[in-house]
Design a protein around this motif. Structure first.
Motif, PDB file in Angstrom:
ATOM      1  N   PRO A 160      -3.259  -3.718  -2.812  1.00 53.50           N
ATOM      2  CA  PRO A 160      -3.388  -2.603  -3.754  1.00 53.50           C
ATOM      3  C   PRO A 160      -4.821  -2.177  -4.033  1.00 53.50           C
ATOM      4  CG  PRO A 160      -3.086  -4.637  -4.950  1.00 53.50           C
ATOM      5  CD  PRO A 160      -3.048  -5.013  -3.492  1.00 53.50           C
ATOM      6  N   GLY A 161      -5.798  -2.794  -3.366  1.00 55.31           N
ATOM      7  CA  GLY A 161      -7.189  -2.472  -3.652  1.00 55.31           C
ATOM      8  C   GLY A 161      -7.623  -1.084  -3.232  1.00 55.31           C
ATOM      9  N   PHE A 162      -6.763  -0.340  -2.513  1.00 49.90           N
ATOM     10  CA  PHE A 162      -7.091   1.021  -2.093  1.00 49.90           C
ATOM     11  C   PHE A 162      -6.719   2.061  -3.154  1.00 49.90           C
ATOM     12  CE2 PHE A 162      -6.780  -1.292   1.860  1.00 49.90           C
ATOM     13  CZ  PHE A 162      -7.768  -0.735   2.656  1.00 49.90           C
ATOM     14  N   ASP A 163      -6.019   1.650  -4.217  1.00 47.72           N
ATOM     15  CA  ASP A 163      -5.500   2.622  -5.179  1.00 47.72           C
ATOM     16  C   ASP A 163      -6.574   3.569  -5.690  1.00 47.72           C
ATOM     17  OD1 ASP A 163      -3.144   1.297  -4.836  1.00 47.72           O
ATOM     18  OD2 ASP A 163      -2.918   0.665  -6.922  1.00 47.72           O
ATOM     19  N   LEU A 164      -7.674   3.013  -6.168  1.00 47.53           N
ATOM     20  CA  LEU A 164      -8.707   3.843  -6.791  1.00 47.53           C
ATOM     21  C   LEU A 164      -9.348   4.782  -5.780  1.00 47.53           C
ATOM     22  CD1 LEU A 164     -10.213   4.536  -9.360  1.00 47.53           C
ATOM     23  CD2 LEU A 164     -11.822   2.668  -8.864  1.00 47.53           C
ATOM     24  N   GLY A 165      -9.600   4.284  -4.564  1.00 48.58           N
ATOM     25  CA  GLY A 165     -10.184   5.143  -3.541  1.00 48.58           C
ATOM     26  C   GLY A 165      -9.278   6.298  -3.173  1.00 48.58           C
ATOM     27  N   ILE A 166      -7.962   6.044  -3.120  1.00 51.22           N
ATOM     28  CA  ILE A 166      -7.017   7.100  -2.762  1.00 51.22           C
ATOM     29  C   ILE A 166      -6.962   8.176  -3.840  1.00 51.22           C
ATOM     30  CG2 ILE A 166      -4.568   7.591  -2.390  1.00 51.22           C
ATOM     31  CD1 ILE A 166      -4.335   4.870  -1.011  1.00 51.22           C
ATOM     32  N   ARG A 204       2.515   4.458  -7.785  1.00 54.04           N
ATOM     33  CA  ARG A 204       1.573   3.916  -8.773  1.00 54.04           C
ATOM     34  C   ARG A 204       0.508   4.945  -9.113  1.00 54.04           C
ATOM     35  NH1 ARG A 204       1.495  -0.841  -5.852  1.00 54.04           N
ATOM     36  NH2 ARG A 204      -0.481  -0.286  -4.883  1.00 54.04           N
ATOM     37  N   ILE A 205      -0.034   5.585  -8.086  1.00 55.22           N
ATOM     38  CA  ILE A 205      -1.122   6.538  -8.269  1.00 55.22           C
ATOM     39  C   ILE A 205      -0.655   7.767  -9.034  1.00 55.22           C
ATOM     40  CG2 ILE A 205      -2.613   8.140  -6.999  1.00 55.22           C
ATOM     41  CD1 ILE A 205      -2.890   5.910  -4.873  1.00 55.22           C
ATOM     42  N   LYS A 206       0.533   8.264  -8.700  1.00 54.30           N
ATOM     43  CA  LYS A 206       1.052   9.430  -9.427  1.00 54.30           C
ATOM     44  C   LYS A 206       1.181   9.138 -10.917  1.00 54.30           C
ATOM     45  CE  LYS A 206       3.816  11.350  -5.610  1.00 54.30           C
ATOM     46  NZ  LYS A 206       5.194  11.606  -5.138  1.00 54.30           N
ATOM     47  N   ALA A 207       1.766   7.989 -11.258  1.00 53.64           N
ATOM     48  CA  ALA A 207       1.946   7.650 -12.670  1.00 53.64           C
ATOM     49  C   ALA A 207       0.600   7.415 -13.348  1.00 53.64           C
ATOM     50  CB  ALA A 207       2.831   6.413 -12.791  1.00 53.64           C
ATOM     51  N   ALA A 208      -0.315   6.722 -12.671  1.00 56.57           N
ATOM     52  CA  ALA A 208      -1.611   6.443 -13.261  1.00 56.57           C
ATOM     53  C   ALA A 208      -2.394   7.730 -13.510  1.00 56.57           C
ATOM     54  CB  ALA A 208      -2.408   5.509 -12.351  1.00 56.57           C
ATOM     55  N   LEU A 259       0.830  -1.200   0.000  1.00 53.52           N
ATOM     56  CA  LEU A 259       0.000   0.000   0.000  1.00 53.52           C
ATOM     57  C   LEU A 259       0.872   1.260   0.000  1.00 53.52           C
ATOM     58  CD1 LEU A 259      -2.807   1.095  -0.022  1.00 53.52           C
ATOM     59  CD2 LEU A 259      -2.995   0.692   2.423  1.00 53.52           C
ATOM     60  N   GLN A 260       2.024   1.211   0.671  1.00 53.17           N
ATOM     61  CA  GLN A 260       2.943   2.344   0.607  1.00 53.17           C
ATOM     62  C   GLN A 260       3.403   2.594  -0.832  1.00 53.17           C
ATOM     63  OE1 GLN A 260       3.822   4.571   2.678  1.00 53.17           O
ATOM     64  NE2 GLN A 260       3.665   3.810   4.775  1.00 53.17           N
ATOM     65  N   GLU A 261       3.589   1.525  -1.580  1.00 48.77           N
ATOM     66  CA  GLU A 261       4.022   1.659  -2.966  1.00 48.77           C
ATOM     67  C   GLU A 261       2.953   2.292  -3.853  1.00 48.77           C
ATOM     68  OE1 GLU A 261       5.010  -2.290  -4.015  1.00 48.77           O
ATOM     69  OE2 GLU A 261       6.939  -2.304  -2.953  1.00 48.77           O
ATOM     70  N   SER A 262       1.717   2.336  -3.353  1.00 49.71           N
ATOM     71  CA  SER A 262       0.632   2.894  -4.169  1.00 49.71           C
ATOM     72  C   SER A 262       0.865   4.377  -4.479  1.00 49.71           C
ATOM     73  CB  SER A 262      -0.711   2.724  -3.450  1.00 49.71           C
ATOM     74  OG  SER A 262      -0.776   3.534  -2.288  1.00 49.71           O
TER      75      SER A 262
END
Length: 529
Positions: A83-89, A52-56, A46-49
């Motif tokens: 990683p299921g929190f990515d979209l919510g974040i 991931r989120i910035k690039a996405a 989750l820390q790695e998200s």
């Protein structure tokens, strides 16, 4: 004058085993140096998200704010994993930046690829179940997860292929994304190298049928009784007698899973993280056959962090087949004693305890001795008595005491093998089993049960399900002679009820108890051709 600060809020789900907790994702944009801080006990994935989120976001046409972004996952004391929190974040960050609206209400459950594509996250089914139970039926998932999420009654599911599509759906105005972010999803890799999960998969799509078993009428009858009442089975016999063939055909004569069991079995499979494993409810009894070298974690569940489900939970509602059972580590076998009694497995770790459903039918297959040839016609066995005792002692008494049916599978003779006339097919046997199961369901509904194998011993001793003393005299005598334990006596009573159900009788008679005693004691008679 600058615009007042806005707190972005979305919802996600944190899983602890199969139990989901609703998590509020808070995002705040500050005026300090640029940065991205993630709070709320996130694990490493989750820390790695953050990266991931910035690039996405950048590749979806709407980069994140350049100011200081703080994201908090509430409740803060609950460990968050995966990683299921990515979209919510990312949607909470957009809401804090006034780029989207209406995001506090739906539950966001998806992983993000670097190109902005939405990917399937493990545990979608139990996550959606938790969201609906918490009063939030609207969920947003990756397109490939939509079928699985839609299995939950009452859920209103929206599936998207990319973050760009989600932004537009919630009022955002992103620039055109990279071409790869809206490309067709990659084909799912072919599965392989794992344990057998359904009997249909055992022969390349061929459905194993009881008509293919030559002879073995006693063992076939034992399987029919086991399927009708949900009983556990031990098949003992020399190599090649047909023990594995019989076990693989048990799922074909089991009734379809009821709605609750089907949802639980599919939810366990959802935790494996492959969308094709939980795209539809599992209605046919699962079949798990782990190798005898399987570890404790592989059989009952385990692993670092939160323990993952093992074969015993993946077999929920179906069959757990342990071929060459004495070759398993004894500690691994004895770990099954808890789920055999309770129908669930509770695994404790430093980070928390998880509970997985594990109501399965155990089928053990064993040779009579280390070489496998002891006790047969014209026995070639050269094992010493000490070797035999050590071999049979690998199956502990407390474990065997929980196995209702224990039968010997004799070697098949040439007449039975070459006659070409098999026994009844699975459909015919299932036609007798289904009415017996319906009788059980109707009789046991006031007790909150559905199968005879699950009736508590106290209910069998007194009350409407107690068998008359005259009918159970044989079992009482065996108990007085110490041939049965108290637990074994109760299991004989359960078997007797199943015998009565198969012959459409209102109550068990002495003949039912005698037949149950025969199946309970490992027979040593000659094979039936």
């Amino acid at each position: 004058m600058s615009a007042p600060a806005v707190m972005g809020r979305t919802l996600a789900v944190a899983l602890t085993g199969m139990h989901g907790h609703l998590v509020e994702v808070e995002a705040d944009i500050g005026q300090t140096l640029p940065g991205f801080v993630l709070l709320g006990l996130p694990d490493q994935s989750l820390q790695e998200s953050r990266d991931r989120i910035k690039a996405a976001a950048r590749n979806s046409g709407l980069p994140l704010t350049r100011r200081h972004l703080t994201v908090n996952l509430v409740p803060a004391a609950l460990h968050k994993r995966g990683p299921g929190f990515d979209l919510g974040i990312v949607m909470a960050a957009y809401a804090a930046d006034r780029q989207v609206h209406g995001v506090h209400g739906p539950v966001f459950l998806a992983e993000l690829g670097l190109d902005g594509r939405l990917r399937h996250a493990p545990g979608i089914l139990p996550s959606v179940m938790a969201a609906v139970e918490s009063g939030y039926p609207d969920v947003v998932v990756a397109e490939e997860s939509a079928d699985e999420a839609s299995l939950v009654p009452g859920a209103r599911v929206r599936g998207f292929r990319s973050l760009h599509e989600v932004i537009r759906a919630f009022g955002g105005d992103p620039e055109p994304p990279l071409a790869s972010a809206v490309a067709a999803p990659e084909p799912e890799p072919a599965s392989g190298g794992e344990d057998r999960t359904t009997s249909a998969s055992l022969s390349g799509g061929h459905e194993p049928d009881l008509s293919e078993v030559s002879g073995q009428f006693e063992a076939r009858f034992a399987l029919e009784v086991a399927a009708a009442g949900g009983h556990h089975v031990l098949l003992e016999g020399s190599p090649g007698a047909g023990k594995t063939m019989l076990a693989e055909r048990l799922p074909g004569i089991l009734p379809p899973l009821d709605d609750q069991t089907a949802l639980e079995a599919t939810a366990v499979r959802s935790l494996t993280g492959r969308p094709q494993d939980a795209a539809r409810l599992i209605r046919r009894a699962p079949f798990q056959a782990p190798h005898h070298s399987a570890s404790m974690a592989a059989l009952v569940g385990g692993g670092s962090g939160i323990a993952r489900p093992g074969a015993a939970s993946l077999a929920h509602g179906g069959v757990l087949f342990l071929d060459e059972a004495p070759e398993f580590d004894r500690r691994v076998l004895d770990a099954l004693r808890q789920p055999l009694e309770s129908g669930a497995i509770t695994l404790h770790r430093a980070s928390g305890a998880v509970r997985y459903p594990s109501r399965f039918q155990l089928v053990l297959a064993a040779n009579p001795c280390p070489c496998g040839w002891g006790g047969g016609r014209g026995s070639k066995c050269r094992c010493t008595s000490l070797q035999r005792r050590r071999y049979t002692a690998k199956l502990s008494g407390p474990l065997l005491d929980r196995v209702d049916i224990q039968v010997t599978v004799p070697a098949v003779d040439a007449a039975a093998l070459t006659s070409g006339a098999g026994g009844e097919d699975s459909a015919t046997v299932l036609g007798r089993i289904l009415p017996a199961v319906e009788r059980q369901v109707a009789r046991l509904r006031p007790f909150g049960l559905s199968r005879n194998a699950h009736i508590p011993a106290a209910v069998l001793r007194e009350g409407p399900l107690a068998i008359e003393p005259r009918a159970r005299a044989g079992a009482d005598a065996a108990l007085d002679r110490a041939e049965l334990t108290a637990r074994g006596h109760a299991r004989v009573m359960r078997l007797a009820w199943t015998m009565a159900d198969l012959r459409d009788a209102d109550r068990p008679e002495a003949e039912d108890v005698d037949a149950a005693l025969y199946l309970r004691r490992r027979s040593q008679g000659e094979g039936v051709a």
